[in-house]
Design a protein around this motif. Structure first.
Motif, short mmCIF file in Angstrom:
data_model
loop_
_atom_site.label_atom_id
_atom_site.label_comp_id
_atom_site.label_asym_id
_atom_site.label_seq_id
_atom_site.Cartn_x
_atom_site.Cartn_y
_atom_site.Cartn_z
N UNK A 147 2.00 61.29 45.73
CA UNK A 147 3.29 61.82 45.29
C UNK A 147 4.14 62.16 46.50
N UNK A 148 4.53 61.10 47.21
CA UNK A 148 5.32 61.25 48.43
C UNK A 148 6.76 61.61 48.11
N UNK B 158 0.86 59.22 40.99
CA UNK B 158 1.57 58.58 39.88
C UNK B 158 3.01 58.27 40.26
N UNK B 159 3.63 59.16 41.04
CA UNK B 159 5.01 58.94 41.48
C UNK B 159 5.10 57.70 42.37
N UNK B 160 4.11 57.54 43.24
CA UNK B 160 4.10 56.40 44.17
C UNK B 160 3.93 55.08 43.41
N UNK B 161 3.06 55.14 42.39
CA UNK B 161 2.86 53.95 41.55
C UNK B 161 4.18 53.59 40.86
N UNK B 162 4.87 54.62 40.34
CA UNK B 162 6.13 54.38 39.62
C UNK B 162 7.21 53.85 40.55
N UNK B 163 7.41 54.52 41.69
CA UNK B 163 8.47 54.10 42.63
C UNK B 163 8.12 52.73 43.20
N UNK B 164 6.87 52.57 43.61
CA UNK B 164 6.45 51.30 44.22
C UNK B 164 6.67 50.13 43.29
N UNK B 165 6.40 50.35 42.01
CA UNK B 165 6.52 49.27 41.03
C UNK B 165 7.81 49.34 40.23
N UNK B 166 8.70 50.24 40.64
CA UNK B 166 10.00 50.41 39.99
C UNK B 166 9.86 50.56 38.47
N UNK B 167 8.97 51.44 38.05
CA UNK B 167 8.79 51.72 36.62
C UNK B 167 9.95 52.59 36.13
N UNK B 168 9.95 52.86 34.82
CA UNK B 168 11.08 53.60 34.24
C UNK B 168 11.03 55.10 34.49
N UNK B 169 9.83 55.64 34.67
CA UNK B 169 9.74 57.10 34.87
C UNK B 169 8.55 57.42 35.77
N UNK C 132 16.94 59.52 41.34
CA UNK C 132 17.41 59.72 42.72
C UNK C 132 16.40 59.13 43.71
N UNK C 133 15.13 59.42 43.50
CA UNK C 133 14.10 58.96 44.44
C UNK C 133 13.99 57.43 44.43
N UNK C 134 14.06 56.86 43.24
CA UNK C 134 13.97 55.40 43.12
C UNK C 134 15.13 54.73 43.86
N UNK C 135 16.30 55.31 43.68
CA UNK C 135 17.50 54.73 44.28
C UNK C 135 17.50 54.86 45.80
N UNK C 136 16.85 55.89 46.32
CA UNK C 136 16.94 56.18 47.75
C UNK C 136 15.67 55.87 48.53
N UNK C 137 14.76 55.13 47.92
CA UNK C 137 13.58 54.67 48.64
C UNK C 137 13.78 53.19 48.97
N UNK D 139 7.20 48.81 48.82
CA UNK D 139 6.09 47.86 48.95
C UNK D 139 4.86 48.57 49.50
N UNK D 140 5.08 49.46 50.45
CA UNK D 140 3.97 50.22 51.05
C UNK D 140 3.30 51.11 49.99
N UNK D 141 4.13 51.77 49.16
CA UNK D 141 3.59 52.63 48.08
C UNK D 141 2.75 51.81 47.10
N UNK D 142 3.24 50.60 46.82
CA UNK D 142 2.53 49.72 45.88
C UNK D 142 1.12 49.43 46.36
N UNK D 143 0.96 49.34 47.65
CA UNK D 143 -0.33 48.92 48.20
C UNK D 143 -1.32 50.05 48.45
N UNK D 144 -0.93 51.27 48.15
CA UNK D 144 -1.84 52.39 48.44
C UNK D 144 -3.04 52.39 47.48
N UNK D 145 -4.18 52.84 47.96
CA UNK D 145 -5.37 52.90 47.08
C UNK D 145 -5.26 54.08 46.12
#
Lengths: 301, 274
Positions: free
Chosen positions: B36-37, B62-73, B93-98, B104-110
């Motif tokens: 949750x960065x 969960x936030x990283x998964x969402x932002x990394x994969x550009x999910x809805x929430x 706001x976070x999605x728009x400003x990342x 891509x880096x968030x997507x790859x996290x374990x």
């Protein structure tokens, strides 16, 4: 409720017994709500009270299963004179939630329970059923004078520093939800309850509610296709079982289902269950509405 | 061994800077972040260079998964309409400003990390070992349940975050669960500081530390919950500049949670102001 014997019904396995329910007051209630999904009343003895020993035996067995939290329901749980000692014992094991109509609460019980909660370190939650923010909405469903009595119970809980969760079965149009919530927040503030916790729940179209309004259509069933990619955690039977005086049942909604009984002990009751019923469809649509669902968010992956 | 364990950052790069410096002063052997960065705070891209520069190993929240994969929430699972409103403001706001690289880096996290430290088997996760977004609150998590998780994953220490409040519990057979708290926002206790955790094992533990299981042996383990004082006024000013909700700024300035309260069990909520 007979088993509709739907061919090729999806079955759901219990992979993790997270919540253990106690049908602690059986089907015995001081009220006779017109929408009750198991038709509880003062005279419905289909299921009887649980004894302290029955609860304690199940608590001890639940430790082996790694149960996370405990729920107490009925009927009206506080009609069972052993409820307070049962809850105090439960708080030795984990968090507890009581589903009550709030009309029979006594200050001395709440003082004792509040002290027990403080000592245990686990939460004791109360879910109070009040079907709307005014007597005109609530009383036609739950009985004359029940709104006032329930609200007094809510105030008593707040006086004892509990934070009751008000659960309302929705008998109005969706468009009124925001207005109803705000109205209830105002009612609670006037009572001195400044941290309102409100939930609107869907109707379960079985039991008394089937006679009051209508039952489930035959098409309101879970299909294999619906289960593809579905987060099974949203279904209560995926992670819960219910202790009753007649054995262990699959969920607190399907007590009258012919195949609702899973076994005599927890260990015997962990096998899969066929999702045959209309109520399963409601659980599918809305998530495990009987539990404090915010503690069980949807799976993220 | 000494490990620094950071919970949710929620874009609070100012607190992260202070925590890193504090951990370095304690001569930690490694630093980890449990996910949750982003969320809640301003300028989400600012935590990434710090994490990379200091070689902080991250688990995906969960936030990283969402932002990394550009999910809805954000997948926090709120059901209250007000909670969902504020969660969505923060998420959008976070999605728009990342930036895309960071996504891509968030997507790859374990989703989890297994470590062996002084013979102890550590399992680092975000929410729980079985589900990234599962809240393990102190007051609603039985010890029997934590024992089951430790059994299922053969872990001596399960280490998570996600709830925003630090706590720990001893489990059967000398095992332990530790929630490391979060650096992102205060703990709903009226203090403006945030928290991280230092885990000291073996010869780095206190002489009177409780032991933890290691394959039948017993290794001493000290868990230090560390309060982090940082420039919260600067953070609040930056949040204002970014037009983030006043409710979030109030939390930073006062230490009381003002939004997304519905997820709190009564016991944790009772100690707060709202």
């Amino acid at each position: 409720m007979s088993n509709p014997e739907v061919m090729d019904t999806p079955r759901i396995e219990l992979t993790s017994l997270d919540e253990l329910w106690f049908q602690v007051a059986g089907t015995i209630c001081n009220l006779t709500c017109r929408h009750c999904f198991i038709s509880c009343s003062p005279n419905n003895h289909s299921f009887e009270f649980l004894s302290f020993e029955q609860v304690e035996t199940a608590l001890l067995e639940s430790v082996e299963q790694g149960v996370r939290e405990y729920y107490f329901t009925g009927g009206e749980p506080f009609l069972n004179r052993n409820l307070v000692p049962m809850l105090k014992r439960t708080l030795d094991f984990g968090p507890a939630t009581v589903l009550t109509n709030g009309t029979v609460l006594k200050p001395e019980w709440l003082s004792e329970l509040r002290a027990a909660e403080e000592q245990s370190g686990f939460s004791l939650e109360f879910r109070v059923s009040v079907d709307g923010p005014a007597a005109e909405i609530n009383d036609p469903i739950r009985g004359d004078g029940t709104f006032e009595r329930a609200i007094k119970g809510v105030a008593l809980l707040c006086e004892h520093d509990f934070l009751p969760i008000i659960t309302m079965t929705q008998t109005w149009d969706d468009s009124r939800n925001a207005e109803i919530l705000q109205q209830f927040r105002d009612v609670l503030r006037q009572l001195g309850c400044h941290r309102p916790r409100l939930k609107i729940l869907p109707r379960l179209k079985i039991g008394a509610e089937e006679n009051r309004m209508e039952g489930y259509a035959e098409t309101e069933r879970i299909t294999h296709q619906m289960m593809e990619g579905f987060d099974r955690n949203q279904l209560l039977c995926h992670h819960s079982r219910v202790i009753t005086n007649r054995g262990v049942y699959v969920c607190p909604i399907l007590l009258e289902a012919s195949d609702g009984k899973m076994g005599d002990t927890l260990a015997e009751s962990l096998h899969p269950f066929p999702l045959n019923y209309g109520a399963c469809y409601t659980c599918y649509q809305f998530g495990a509405i009987c539990t404090n669902t915010t503690l069980r968010p949807r799976e993220s992956d | 061994m000494k490990l620094a364990l950071f919970g949710g950052l929620y874009s609070n790069y100012l607190a992260l800077e202070v925590a890193i410096a504090d951990a370095q002063q304690r001569n930690v052997d490694a630093m980890y972040c449990l996910g949750d960065l982003g969320a809640f705070g301003p300028y989400p891209d600012r935590v990434f260079p710090l994490l990379r520069q200091h070689e902080i190993i991250c688990v995906q929240g969960n936030y990283d998964d969402s932002i990394g994969n550009e999910l809805n929430d954000c997948q926090c699972g709120y059901t209250d309409p007000d909670d969902n409103h504020f969660a969505q403001v923060s998420y959008d706001y976070t999605l728009q400003n990342t930036c895309a690289d960071n996504k891509a880096w968030l997507r790859g996290l374990p989703k989890e990390l297994g470590l062996t430290v002084d013979g102890l088997r550590l399992l680092l996760c975000h929410g729980s070992p079985r589900r990234t977004n599962e809240f393990l609150w102190q007051s609603t998590t039985s010890t029997a349940f934590l024992n089951r998780l430790a059994d299922e994953r053969s872990a001596d220490l399960i280490i998570g975050t996600h709830t925003g409040i630090h706590w720990q519990r001893e489990l059967r057979d000398l095992r332990r669960y530790v929630n490391v708290g979060v650096l992102g926002r205060p703990e709903n206790d009226g203090s403006t500081n945030v928290w991280y955790t230092v885990l000291r094992t073996g010869s780095d533990a206190d002489s009177d530390a409780l032991p933890c299981t290691a394959n039948g042996g017993a290794i001493p383990v000290s868990v230090d919950f560390v309060p982090v004082a940082y420039d919260y006024e600067l953070l609040a000013n930056e949040m204002r500049r970014e037009k983030l909700p006043d409710e979030f700024i109030q939390t930073v300035m006062t230490g009381w949670w003002t939004t997304c309260l519905e997820i709190l069990p009564s016991r944790e909520r009772r100690v707060g102001k709202f």
